[in-house]
Design an enzyme around this catalytic site. Structure first.
Site, PDB file in Angstrom:
ATOM      1  N   GLU B 257      30.648  -7.508  30.761  1.00  0.00           N
ATOM      2  CA  GLU B 257      29.236  -7.821  31.051  1.00  0.00           C
ATOM      3  C   GLU B 257      29.000  -9.325  31.110  1.00  0.00           C
ATOM      4  O   GLU B 257      28.144  -9.796  31.863  1.00  0.00           O
ATOM      5  CB  GLU B 257      28.319  -7.154  30.020  1.00  0.00           C
ATOM      6  CG  GLU B 257      28.378  -5.626  29.992  1.00  0.00           C
ATOM      7  CD  GLU B 257      28.217  -4.969  31.362  1.00  0.00           C
ATOM      8  OE1 GLU B 257      27.544  -5.555  32.232  1.00  0.00           O
ATOM      9  OE2 GLU B 257      28.791  -3.878  31.574  1.00  0.00           O
ATOM     10  N   HIS B 260      29.605 -10.382  34.626  1.00  0.00           N
ATOM     11  CA  HIS B 260      28.411 -10.191  35.469  1.00  0.00           C
ATOM     12  C   HIS B 260      27.358 -11.256  35.165  1.00  0.00           C
ATOM     13  O   HIS B 260      26.766 -11.846  36.069  1.00  0.00           O
ATOM     14  CB  HIS B 260      27.790  -8.813  35.200  1.00  0.00           C
ATOM     15  CG  HIS B 260      28.531  -7.661  35.822  1.00  0.00           C
ATOM     16  ND1 HIS B 260      28.753  -7.563  37.171  1.00  0.00           N
ATOM     17  CD2 HIS B 260      29.081  -6.545  35.276  1.00  0.00           C
ATOM     18  CE1 HIS B 260      29.413  -6.434  37.440  1.00  0.00           C
ATOM     19  NE2 HIS B 260      29.631  -5.804  36.295  1.00  0.00           N
ATOM     20  N   GLU B 286      31.352  -7.281  40.785  1.00  0.00           N
ATOM     21  CA  GLU B 286      32.394  -6.595  40.022  1.00  0.00           C
ATOM     22  C   GLU B 286      33.670  -7.443  39.956  1.00  0.00           C
ATOM     23  O   GLU B 286      34.434  -7.350  38.989  1.00  0.00           O
ATOM     24  CB  GLU B 286      32.674  -5.225  40.651  1.00  0.00           C
ATOM     25  CG  GLU B 286      33.474  -4.277  39.792  1.00  0.00           C
ATOM     26  CD  GLU B 286      32.693  -3.698  38.601  1.00  0.00           C
ATOM     27  OE1 GLU B 286      31.472  -3.946  38.475  1.00  0.00           O
ATOM     28  OE2 GLU B 286      33.331  -3.012  37.773  1.00  0.00           O
TER      29      GLU B 286
END
Lengths: 491, 491
Positions: B257, B260, B286
């Site tokens: 995460e 991202h 991604e």
């Protein structure tokens, strides 16, 4: 779909978006990373733009013209009353003026904060003059020939007038200053000493929230610099704060905010996301927070139970018995700051602000004379002198952001709490027996059934009058304060 | 104000409101009291209505017609490209169809969840048929005569085509199944055993987030059932989860995460609240999460450092040395579930879904035959049989909510991560030396300067190609996986 259905569908969406705005405010005070502030400002401005456009949508005027209100039931008529009031308000204020007020007050808050940090009222005075002048212009537009300050009051307490408040507050002031002076001469209870683990404070504060009926499945308790309650309907969150040396600050902030939150949570679910689905006025809201905090939470009965809870949580904390604990929890201390004032002195702070802001609006007082007027009045009512602007005229944010007509609702809330307390104790004679066991259900249940459940169905004064069975006045509050503090201070 | 300025002002407010919507989603998964769900549904629906109206506002079409794009710089032209794409999309899809898709997919998610709980694909099949049929209709409107699946892909990965992905994935599948079969025959590393305090996991996970460059002053880490990253610009929050017996789940969810979030945080601040101010596609997004998680986070160098951090945090946890720890962190296990799959098997899950959904869209596969097709393909690629629907065709939510064309972006992201890893290690030869000391700055700095900072300025494939200096292909990923797992499994 009738025009009423269309109007309500539009209103329901607007209410839902207003809840989103409230949630952003909550997030900003509790969760938001510090560096996000500029972006959050743009997010809230964009949402405010959407809300403004929806609230001033001319379709609302067309729907209001079409609906035959005699075909509606009580709930429908109350919805129309709220919607019409809000729409009329926005129609009366020119868009350019509304935009100017938004811009100026947003900057004024920064100017006020700087001036307060520097203890320099003169640095804030020109800004305050500009805010006042714009708000006066808005008030004139709203008053359409009537009293400007009365028009301002309607934003916070629909149906009340400056004259009515003047009479009520005028009747309170001599009794309050007299009682305050007598208390100042008497022997004071000790102060709370020592350190109280902040984790244990938060644990006990959550228990207190539940004890006062706060519904955790539709809310949550977090920490914030300034405690507040946020949201309506199914999501009503509160915040509190901790200070290692002052657990009462945590506990009574929580109970106060639970009073506000219980009001929102207690409203009939049928009114969800309609104009009836939130508290009807600032005054009635404050009546709930104050009766929870003071008439219930600082009662001898409840503090007796709290004393045992604190002993369980913190061990022996140097207070010999429940009676001493009760006196400590109600200790009257000299202080400059409204938000830290005890039950007795609090209203003296508010009465002063009411008189000063009303005189400012009517031009009877000039901004450049405000600080002197504040300091004179403070010394007359409290018996000692203001030492610096941040402890005086610069202490509250309200005027800088254009909240004029807001202050008096604090004391009106206390007056209403006094009335409701009298009625509650007649209706539920065992209140103290229950509170002594940490059981508030009878008291809070009575408030829910008689006040909270109605939301915006009745006018503010009407809901208190209906609950009490008598016309609200300052008398019950004054009699309650006199007897309470005479006993505690053995006058 | 030019037409471009007006268009950008409108777009900026829409982007700000979209951020608010994201924040509501974050709140729902982390903070919202359970009982608030129905009200939150109305709040999000109201805000979605506002966003939809703004995105389809005919004024956008007028502005687009007026602007002479040759008067704009690169940034201006890129903004126009994004705005035009989004506006064209909304103009092509009839409002009634869009509303129908929103309603049907919202209900379909519930039907899917029930069917999954009952392991009953037949109960979900009619709903899936309806979703597919509506999405096909939407795809036909978007394709205007071209390939329907290609049109669907554009929502997630602008510029890519089914044929291109088919070639890429087709080249990967034999190598992946072969490597997987070889690994399955070889001696497996041990599993992690024992209990790891969840508070200590969260403490270390926050340290890992910082180690990978996550900016806590513009973000925060909370727990949620499913880890996610949320928001763009100055407020990018991540979530993770803890399981007492599986600390890798917590740590690698966090690092994923952070990949991202670092992308969103790393975008040029000049693009804040514009179409360039968020990640350009699902695939490029991604690629960042996967290279952080796998090529960096699961490298021998970094796991060596993590081994010492875990030893500090948890004491001796029964793993003898850093090399064993590395093998454990990259252990390949049989499993049915995509989201739990290791680096080697993950793409096999995705390739299968890509082929199946493409066949569904083209009518080459009927919904009633989907489960059998899934189970056959699974056994062929993984070497063992699916035991129940919830471990097979019903495991993912995507199709039920109309996300068709989304799955392949997961593997495209892995392919891009493979390319970027190859280029990074050429450009920054000391990456492993740094990672072995827990220092990711050179690696994440290279990714920020070469990928993240550009936001939406370039087309997805273009940004990867520019960063790498070569045309992206599956070859670097395949070579990386082969050499990594051959070494770990001593093939």
């Amino acid at each position: 779909m009738t025009a009423y259905d269309d109007l309500m569908a539009h209103t329901r969406e607007t209410q839902a978006l207003a809840q989103v705005m409230g949630r952003l405010g909550w997030d900003q005070e509790t969760m938001m990373p510090r560096g996000a502030a500029p972006q959050r400002g743009e997010e809230m401005a964009a949402l405010e733009g959407v809300l403004h456009a929806r609230r001033t949508d001319p379709k609302i005027g067309e729907w209001l013209d079409t609906i035959a209100s005699d075909t509606l039931d009580d709930v429908g008529r109350a919805n129309l009353r709220h919607i019409r009031r809000s729409y009329d308000r926005s129609s009366k204020v020119p868009a350019a003026l509304a935009a100017r007020i938004a811009r100026v007050t947003s900057e004024a808050q920064g100017t006020w904060a700087e001036a307060r940090a520097e203890d320099d009222f003169a640095a804030f005075a020109p800004t305050l003059s500009e805010v006042l002048s714009l708000k006066r212009e808005e008030g004139q537009a709203l008053a359409t020939g009537g009293d400007v300050y009365d028009a301002m009051l309607q934003d916070y307490e629909p149906g009340t007038t400056g004259a009515e408040l003047e009479a009520m507050f005028g009747a309170m002031r001599p009794g309050l200053t007299e009682l305050r002076a007598a208390v100042r001469e008497a022997d004071a209870p000790p102060k709370l000493e020592g350190a109280f683990d902040e984790g244990a404070q938060m644990k006990l504060t959550r228990q207190l929230a539940r004890t006062f009926g706060y519904d955790m499945s539709h809310g949550r308790v977090d920490k914030a610099v300034h405690p507040f309650s946020s949201g309506s309907g199914l999501d009503v969150r509160i915040t509190t704060r901790t200070n290692e040396h002052d657990p009462f600050n945590c506990f009574y902030s929580t109970i106060h905010e639970v009073g506000h939150a219980a009001y929102e949570q207690g409203i009939d679910r049928e009114y969800l996301l309609t104009p009836l689905g939130s508290g009807v006025s600032m005054g009635v809201h404050e009546s709930q927070s104050r009766i929870y905090e003071n008439q219930l939470g600082r009662s001898a009965a409840f503090t007796g139970w709290l004393y045992t809870q604190m002993t369980d949580a913190f061990g022996d904390f140097g207070v010999a018995d429940a009676e001493t604990f009760y006196r400590i929890a109600n200790r009257v201390s000299d202080g400059f700051i409204r938000t830290e004032a005890d039950e007795l002195q609090y209203n003296l702070h508010v009465l002063m602000r009411f008189d000063l802001e009303r005189a400012l609006v009517s031009h009877d007082l000039q901004v450049q004379d405000l600080e002197a007027a504040w300091n004179d009045r403070f010394e007359a009512d409290f018996g000692f002198a203001v030492d610096k602007s941040s402890n005086g005229v610069l202490q509250d944010v309200h005027w800088s952001v254009g909240l004029i007509g807001y202050f008096p609702t604090y004391s009106l809330g206390n007056v209403y709490a006094g009335c409701l307390n009298e009625a509650l104790r007649k209706a539920v004679p065992a209140v103290d027996e229950d509170l002594a066991k940490g059981d508030t259900t009878a008291a809070t249940g009575w408030l829910r059934s008689n006040v909270q459940t109605h939301g915006g169905l009745f006018e503010p004064r009407e809901v208190v009058k209906n609950a009490c069975g008598f016309e609200p006045s300052e008398a019950p509050l004054m009699s309650y304060l006199n007897s309470k503090f005479s006993a505690i201070y053995r006058l």
